[in-house]
Each structure stands twice: as structure tokens, then as C-alpha cells.
Design an enzyme around this catalytic site. Sequence first.
Site, short mmCIF file in Angstrom:
data_model
loop_
_atom_site.label_atom_id
_atom_site.label_comp_id
_atom_site.label_asym_id
_atom_site.label_seq_id
_atom_site.Cartn_x
_atom_site.Cartn_y
_atom_site.Cartn_z
N GLU A 18 -6.11 -5.85 4.02
CA GLU A 18 -6.30 -7.02 3.16
C GLU A 18 -7.48 -6.84 2.22
OE1 GLU A 18 -2.98 -8.74 3.41
OE2 GLU A 18 -4.58 -9.27 2.05
N THR A 63 0.82 -1.21 0.00
CA THR A 63 0.00 0.00 0.00
C THR A 63 0.86 1.26 0.00
OG1 THR A 63 -1.72 -1.18 1.21
CG2 THR A 63 -1.83 1.21 1.26
N GLY A 115 2.71 -2.94 8.23
CA GLY A 115 2.92 -3.25 9.64
C GLY A 115 4.36 -3.66 9.90
C1 LIG Z 1 -2.40 -16.28 11.21
C2 LIG Z 1 -1.59 -15.13 10.73
C3 LIG Z 1 -2.15 -13.80 11.22
C4 LIG Z 1 -1.02 -12.85 11.55
C5 LIG Z 1 -1.55 -11.58 12.10
C6 LIG Z 1 -1.89 -10.61 11.00
C7 LIG Z 1 -2.44 -9.34 11.61
C8 LIG Z 1 -3.04 -8.43 10.55
C9 LIG Z 1 -1.99 -7.86 9.63
C10 LIG Z 1 -2.60 -6.99 8.56
C11 LIG Z 1 -1.71 -7.04 7.34
C12 LIG Z 1 -2.34 -6.29 6.22
C13 LIG Z 1 -1.77 -6.34 5.01
C14 LIG Z 1 -2.37 -5.60 3.89
O1 LIG Z 1 -3.36 -4.91 4.01
S1 LIG Z 1 -1.55 -5.87 2.42
C15 LIG Z 1 -2.41 -4.87 1.27
C16 LIG Z 1 -3.76 -5.49 0.91
N1 LIG Z 1 -4.28 -4.82 -0.23
C17 LIG Z 1 -5.31 -5.30 -0.93
O2 LIG Z 1 -5.92 -6.31 -0.62
C18 LIG Z 1 -5.63 -4.53 -2.17
C19 LIG Z 1 -7.06 -4.77 -2.61
N2 LIG Z 1 -7.16 -4.59 -4.04
C20 LIG Z 1 -7.21 -5.67 -4.89
O3 LIG Z 1 -7.22 -6.79 -4.48
C21 LIG Z 1 -7.32 -5.37 -6.37
O4 LIG Z 1 -6.81 -4.16 -6.70
C22 LIG Z 1 -8.77 -5.42 -6.88
C23 LIG Z 1 -9.21 -6.86 -6.82
C24 LIG Z 1 -9.61 -4.57 -5.98
C25 LIG Z 1 -8.91 -4.88 -8.28
O5 LIG Z 1 -7.96 -5.51 -9.08
P1 LIG Z 1 -7.53 -4.77 -10.40
O6 LIG Z 1 -7.59 -3.31 -10.17
O7 LIG Z 1 -6.26 -5.36 -10.84
O8 LIG Z 1 -8.65 -5.06 -11.50
P2 LIG Z 1 -9.62 -6.22 -11.67
O9 LIG Z 1 -10.72 -6.07 -10.69
O10 LIG Z 1 -9.98 -6.25 -13.12
O11 LIG Z 1 -8.79 -7.57 -11.36
C26 LIG Z 1 -7.87 -8.07 -12.34
C27 LIG Z 1 -8.05 -9.56 -12.47
O12 LIG Z 1 -7.38 -10.14 -11.34
C28 LIG Z 1 -8.31 -10.89 -10.58
N3 LIG Z 1 -7.98 -10.72 -9.18
C29 LIG Z 1 -7.98 -9.57 -8.48
N4 LIG Z 1 -7.63 -9.83 -7.21
C30 LIG Z 1 -7.40 -11.15 -7.12
C31 LIG Z 1 -7.00 -12.03 -6.04
N5 LIG Z 1 -6.75 -11.56 -4.82
N6 LIG Z 1 -6.85 -13.35 -6.31
C32 LIG Z 1 -7.09 -13.80 -7.54
N7 LIG Z 1 -7.49 -13.04 -8.64
C33 LIG Z 1 -7.63 -11.73 -8.38
C34 LIG Z 1 -9.68 -10.32 -10.92
O13 LIG Z 1 -10.68 -11.26 -10.66
C35 LIG Z 1 -9.49 -10.02 -12.39
O14 LIG Z 1 -9.55 -11.26 -13.07
P3 LIG Z 1 -10.21 -11.32 -14.53
O15 LIG Z 1 -9.48 -10.26 -15.33
O16 LIG Z 1 -9.95 -12.73 -14.96
O17 LIG Z 1 -11.67 -11.00 -14.34
C1 FAD Z 2 -4.36 -1.68 10.59
C2 FAD Z 2 -3.93 -1.71 9.15
C3 FAD Z 2 -2.84 -2.50 8.78
C4 FAD Z 2 -2.39 -2.51 7.46
N1 FAD Z 2 -1.28 -3.26 7.13
C5 FAD Z 2 -0.81 -3.20 5.87
C6 FAD Z 2 0.39 -3.91 5.52
O1 FAD Z 2 0.99 -4.58 6.36
N2 FAD Z 2 0.85 -3.83 4.24
C7 FAD Z 2 0.19 -3.09 3.28
O2 FAD Z 2 0.66 -3.05 2.14
N3 FAD Z 2 -0.96 -2.42 3.57
C8 FAD Z 2 -1.46 -2.45 4.84
N4 FAD Z 2 -2.60 -1.76 5.15
C9 FAD Z 2 -3.25 -0.93 4.12
C10 FAD Z 2 -4.55 -1.57 3.63
O3 FAD Z 2 -4.28 -2.72 2.87
C11 FAD Z 2 -5.31 -0.52 2.80
O4 FAD Z 2 -5.69 0.52 3.67
C12 FAD Z 2 -6.55 -1.16 2.17
O5 FAD Z 2 -6.15 -1.99 1.09
C13 FAD Z 2 -7.55 -0.10 1.65
O6 FAD Z 2 -6.95 0.75 0.70
P1 FAD Z 2 -7.03 2.35 0.92
O7 FAD Z 2 -6.62 2.64 2.30
O8 FAD Z 2 -6.29 3.00 -0.18
O9 FAD Z 2 -8.58 2.71 0.80
P2 FAD Z 2 -9.31 3.25 -0.52
O10 FAD Z 2 -9.24 2.23 -1.59
O11 FAD Z 2 -8.83 4.62 -0.80
O12 FAD Z 2 -10.83 3.28 0.02
C14 FAD Z 2 -11.47 4.49 0.36
C15 FAD Z 2 -12.95 4.34 -0.02
O13 FAD Z 2 -13.03 4.21 -1.45
C16 FAD Z 2 -13.84 3.08 -1.79
N5 FAD Z 2 -13.37 2.47 -3.03
C17 FAD Z 2 -12.10 2.36 -3.45
N6 FAD Z 2 -12.02 1.72 -4.63
C18 FAD Z 2 -13.30 1.43 -4.99
C19 FAD Z 2 -13.91 0.76 -6.11
N7 FAD Z 2 -13.19 0.27 -7.12
N8 FAD Z 2 -15.25 0.62 -6.11
C20 FAD Z 2 -15.99 1.10 -5.08
N9 FAD Z 2 -15.49 1.75 -3.99
C21 FAD Z 2 -14.16 1.91 -3.96
C22 FAD Z 2 -13.65 2.12 -0.62
O14 FAD Z 2 -14.77 1.24 -0.52
C23 FAD Z 2 -13.58 3.09 0.57
O15 FAD Z 2 -14.89 3.37 1.03
C24 FAD Z 2 -3.07 -1.73 6.48
C25 FAD Z 2 -4.18 -0.96 6.84
C26 FAD Z 2 -4.61 -0.94 8.17
C27 FAD Z 2 -5.79 -0.09 8.55
#
Ligand SMILES: CCCCCCCCCCC/C=C/C(=O)SCCNC(=O)CCNC(=O)[C@H](O)C(C)(C)COP(=O)(O)OP(=O)(O)OC[C@H]1O[C@@H](n2cnc3c(N)ncnc32)[C@H](O)[C@@H]1OP(=O)(O)O
Ligand code: FAD
Length: 576
Positions: free
Chosen positions: A422, A139, A178
Site C-alpha cells: 500500500e 504491482t 495477494g
Molecule cells: C479491513 C480490511 C483489511 C483486509 C486485510 C488486508 C491485508 C493486507 C493486504 C495488502 C494488500 C496490498 C495491496 C497493495 O500493495 S496494492 C499496490 C499499492 N501500491 C501503491 O500504493 C503504489 C504507491 N505509489 C503511489 O501511490 C504513486 O505512484 C506516488 C504517489 C508514489 C507517485 O505518484 P505519481 O508517480 O503519479 O506522481 P505524483 O507524485 O506527481 O502524483 C501525481 C498526482 O497524484 C496525486 N496522488 C498520488 N497518489 C495519490 C493518492 N493515493 N490519492 C490522491 N492523490 C494522489 C499526487 O498528489 C499528485 O497530485 P498533484 O499533481 O495535484 O500534485
Molecule cells: C506482503 C505484500 C503484499 C502485497 N500485496 C499486493 C497486492 O495485493 N496487490 C498489489 O498490486 N501489490 C501488492 N504488493 C506490492 C506492494 O504494493 C509494493 O511492493 C509496494 O508498492 C512497493 O513497491 P516496490 O516493491 O516496487 O518497491 P520500490 O518502489 O522498488 O522501492 C524500493 C526502494 O526504492 C525507494 N524508492 C522508490 N521510489 C522512490 C522515490 N520516488 N523517492 C524515493 N525513494 C524511492 C523506496 O523507498 C525503497 O527503499 C504487496 C507487497 C507485499 C510485501
Amino acid sequence: MSRESRLLEKERGQVNFNVEELTNIYDGGAEETKLRRKVADVIQNDPEVRCKDIGMMTREERYIDGVRRCVYLYKVLLPREGWTPVSKEVSHILRFCMSFGVHAGVFIPCLLSFGSDEQIAKWLPLAMQFQIIGTYAQTEMGHGTFLRGLQTTATYDKKNKEFVINCPEISAMKWWPGDLGKSANHALLMAQLVIDGKKYGMHPFMVQIRDLTTHMPLPGITVGDIGNKVGFETTDNGFLHLNQVRIPRENLLCKNAEVKPNGTYLTKASDKMVYGSMVRLRAIILESEAVSALGKACTIAVRYSLVRCQGELEPGKPEVSVMEYMTQQKKLLPYVAMTYVTHFACLKLSNQYNAFTREMDNNDISGLPELHALSAGMKAVVSEQCSDGIEILRKSCGGHGYSNASGIPIIWSSAVACCTYEGENTVMLLQCARLVHGMASYNAWNQSSVELVNVVKAHITQFIVTTFASGITELECTKPVKNVLQQLCALYALSCINASTGDFLKVGYLSPRQCDLAHEAELELLSCIRPNAVGLVDAFDFSDDLLQSCLGAYDGNVYERLFAWAKKSPLNKTEV
Ligand SMILES: CCCCCCCCCCC/C=C/C(=O)SCCNC(=O)CCNC(=O)[C@H](O)C(C)(C)COP(=O)(O)OP(=O)(O)OC[C@H]1O[C@@H](n2cnc3c(N)ncnc32)[C@H](O)[C@@H]1OP(=O)(O)O
Ligand SMILES: Cc1cc2nc3c(=O)[nH]c(=O)nc-3n(C[C@H](O)[C@H](O)[C@H](O)COP(=O)(O)OP(=O)(O)OC[C@H]3O[C@@H](n4cnc5c(N)ncnc54)[C@H](O)[C@@H]3O)c2cc1C
């Protein structure tokens, strides 16, 4: 024995099923319960690592305490007990919130997902022994959801056989990862790969960000903590700016794609495999970060509600426990049911994920789209239902629920983050809708997205209910336990239906009379389950150490605990 303790003891005397049997079922067998309790005993009997009340600590104290406990755990306790980081015991240790959740739960698994055998052999031993501490840096300040919009670039320099990592503008700075702010010295960094001016999309790179001896940031690196948050206080979510930082060609994690020395790009697997890490985490964090948190809050709120006497049901009669009020039962018992129902649905999801990884080992990723849809939908629905429930349970404890002494605010502040990380929940619901219902034209699509979100919530709720219902049917257990599980299944389903009767009426699926029957049936179930309430939360088997709650302790001694806790307030160090 206090009046409150006597009340709880009386309640336990009327439970009509074997609590230990239900604990074993919840854990996945008596052996699992024995293992979990053994781990809990080791943790709770070691003052260096046991859970402590962090309610009165500052942010910096909570972070330092989490790091200290975690380092002690891995450097002293695990070797002492003969456990390794991949031992089954350690999976139970993650319940005892510490630092390095991203290092252990995201960085290491992603190294295994994206790294070649050679790269795993190089970095995994170092990570397992905390010689390197990693974060998962995807992110950015300007992008979190839209991965194709990530701006950090990794440009291949053929002459020097290196990648140049760069954040072209402030919004490209990595923001939120994180363990990044103060702890990590490495980052598994997601960047847009560029070769000869051509973009190849997001790829994973291993980037060292701090000196392994001095822990100072390396040249071109600006790194730090992003500041106070709603919760996750033991985690130093950080920022990372990279200015023309050079890394060897070998640091592109190349299980799925590689760049040859001459700059030739070679893909070895579907480009969607780069998303695999997110599917994994969505599938496995729900139990530990959302459902377990709901179970803790239910334990606290139910035990407190059984001993909190407030008001008369009949004028002139003794005060009653607030659990005698139907409104209190309605606030609490559907969430006790939700904990059980979602626990088993999450188990099915993680089993499906494990089955997929076995197929993937045979180069079959045909199951990925369906798994992506289910994990995205489940992550959104379960994290939202659980965190909403925890807030309702907090409010059900009245004033004391608003105090850190209850333990619930800290539980909620961590669980609610699961609605965002996530994959932000709305975006996940739309991903599930797209894969379940197919993608219409973008405009038809955006115009109908509000309804689609509701359709997916219903779709996933139906999956949760049917998973639990079929699981009970197949379960071998005593009749009283099966009976109470069937009541919980019906209560969860009815509470979901009664929360959405408008939808059922609108499409004519239920008549007004049937809606009345569903409402009456839920109230009747609340009365049936009420006598077993304390047994149902005792079966979760959360120790007082883990709950850290003056309201939810096993013995029910609320008021003595509250007063002792308040006296520890730093403000009470002086009378004036
Ligand atoms: C026990 C262990 C626990 C330990 C303790 C942990 C404590 C908590 C720690 C928290 C850590 C947090 C980490 C994070 O937050 S990491 C960052 C996470 N970020 C995200 O998840 C980003 C979300 N966004 C997306 O996934 C994609 O951008 C999105 C799906 C929203 C859009 O994708 P894109 O813009 O590329 O466009 P499309 O929608 O057209 O997707 C393209 C094609 O890819 C396929 N797709 C998309 N995502 C996935 C996936 N995850 N897996 C498989 N395929 C995926 C999608 O279906 C499209 O496919 P087609 O083109 O065939 O339709
Ligand atoms: C506690 C915590 C831990 C985290 N840990 C990690 C980490 O370890 N590593 C890491 O890489 N990231 C981490 N993140 C980041 C996290 O993965 C992102 O915050 C999350 O993916 C959401 O993205 P954003 O913050 O840009 O929100 P945005 O995408 O900007 O969302 C803002 C608003 O826009 C809306 N929106 C955005 N796109 C669309 C769409 N296509 N259609 C409709 N609505 C939409 C959403 O629904 C939301 O209401 C962490 C976040 C938190 C809070």
C-alpha cells in the site's frame, strides 16, 4: 496454581482502574465489546474455524488451513449465524487471520469504488458468495511505487469492441498481488489504457484469469505463487503474465472513465480517483494490521515479563520479575502507550476517510489531497513505529521470544509487511511532505528529501499525540481511567521527544536542562504506570486463542505451555 500464575494474579490485584471500563473505551463502547466477544465466542467454539497454532505448520499447510477456514466461515458459519459479509460481526472476524484478505479487503471495495452500478450488480453478488475470487493486480515485477511506469497495457480494439491486455516484457508481469497465486479466478487489473496509439494512464479492468469449473488458467494466462516470504504465509501472493488476452469493452470498470464503442474516451471524474483505493486501504488497515499486532505483542511481552523471574535486585534477596528492571519497563511500557495513542489516531483517520466518501458521493473531492497526505503519512509512521516496537518486544522476551512458541515472530512477520504494501513507507512520507510543504524543484527536492522524511515523521507524531490528548479531554470516564490514559499520552510523547532530543537541541527548541527534565519525567512515568501494566494489556482483551502464545496466556502458565508446545515438534515424533 503455579508460581507464575500466582504472580500474575497478585499483579492484577494491584491495578487501580476498572479494566472492563477501559476495554469498552478501546472498543468504542460497551455494545461494541459485547459484539466483539460474541463473535470471538462463535469463532473459538467452532473447531472448524477457530485459530490454531500454525507455528509447526509448513507453508503449504498454513495456506490450505487459511483457505479451508475462510471457505467454511463464508459458506457455513455466516449463514448459520444469520450474518452477511457486510455485517458488523464480520469486521471483527478479520482479526482472526485467514486467507482471502485481498479478495475481501481490497478486490471487493475496489469493485465498489471503480465499478458502474451495472458492473457492481453483475460482479458483487458473485464475489460476496465466493463464486468469483478476486485479487487486486497493480504491482508489477518491475514497478510498484511508480504507477505511471506500469507497463501492462490495455489496447482498445475498435473492430471487436474489446481490450487486448498484454505484458510486453518480463518486468511487466504482475508480481505480489495477494490471493493471486492459487486462489483467484478474477483480477481487478490496473493497466495503461491505449486507444489509437494514445496512452490515457492507469485504469482498472476486470479480467477473468481461471476457468470457473476447472480452475485452470485461461488461454494467454500464466499464473502462480511467488514462493516463500518473510510472513503472510496464509496468503498466496502470486505472479500473473498476460499474453494478448482479450476482454469485452464492458470490463473496463467505468465509474470514473469509459471508452465508447467507437473508441471515444470519456472521463467522468478526476483522474486521481484511480488512486482512491490506496487512500482507503491506507486509512483502514493500520488498526487491523499494525496497531492490533502491537497490542498483541505488548500483551505477550508484559504478561511474560511479570512472571519471568531472573536475577536479584539486591544481593541475597529473592529473584525478581524482569519487569522490575527499569530497562525492561523502558522497552515495554512506551509501546503499551503507543498502542493506545495510535489506536485512537487511526480511528480519527478512518473517520476522516468516511467523511470524505460522503463528500465524494456529492461529487466533492476537494478533500482528497489532504486525506492523501494524512493517510500516506500515518500509514508510514504508524506501520514503522508498530513493527519496530514488536521487534523490541520480541527481544525483551529473551530466548523464548525467538521461538514461534511466543507467537511474536508470526505477529511481526505480518505487521512489518505494512511498511511496504500500500505504498512503500519512504515514498509515502515524501508524498506527505510534498503535499504539506509544497513541491520545490526536483533537485532542491531530492537533496532535501532525507530531512523532509524526518520533518513528516515529526508532523505525524504531533498529529497522533494531539489527537489522543484532545480525545482524553473530551472523554467521559472515571478518574482512575482518565488518569492512566493521561499518563500513557505523556509517556508516548516523552518517549518520542527523548528519542529525538538532538533535533530539539539543534533548533534551540529545548535547552539541555529541559532535555534532562524530559528524560527524568519519562523514567518517573514508567514507575507510575508499572503497577497498572497487566491491567493495561488485559484491557486489549485478546483471547489466548487469538494470541497463540505460550508466553502470553492469561493465566501466566508459561513453562507448562512451552514444554507441551515443544513436544509437538515434528522432530520429536521419533527418539532417534
Ligand atoms: C479491513 C480490511 C483489511 C483486509 C486485510 C488486508 C491485508 C493486507 C493486504 C495488502 C494488500 C496490498 C495491496 C497493495 O500493495 S496494492 C499496490 C499499492 N501500491 C501503491 O500504493 C503504489 C504507491 N505509489 C503511489 O501511490 C504513486 O505512484 C506516488 C504517489 C508514489 C507517485 O505518484 P505519481 O508517480 O503519479 O506522481 P505524483 O507524485 O506527481 O502524483 C501525481 C498526482 O497524484 C496525486 N496522488 C498520488 N497518489 C495519490 C493518492 N493515493 N490519492 C490522491 N492523490 C494522489 C499526487 O498528489 C499528485 O497530485 P498533484 O499533481 O495535484 O500534485
Ligand atoms: C506482503 C505484500 C503484499 C502485497 N500485496 C499486493 C497486492 O495485493 N496487490 C498489489 O498490486 N501489490 C501488492 N504488493 C506490492 C506492494 O504494493 C509494493 O511492493 C509496494 O508498492 C512497493 O513497491 P516496490 O516493491 O516496487 O518497491 P520500490 O518502489 O522498488 O522501492 C524500493 C526502494 O526504492 C525507494 N524508492 C522508490 N521510489 C522512490 C522515490 N520516488 N523517492 C524515493 N525513494 C524511492 C523506496 O523507498 C525503497 O527503499 C504487496 C507487497 C507485499 C510485501
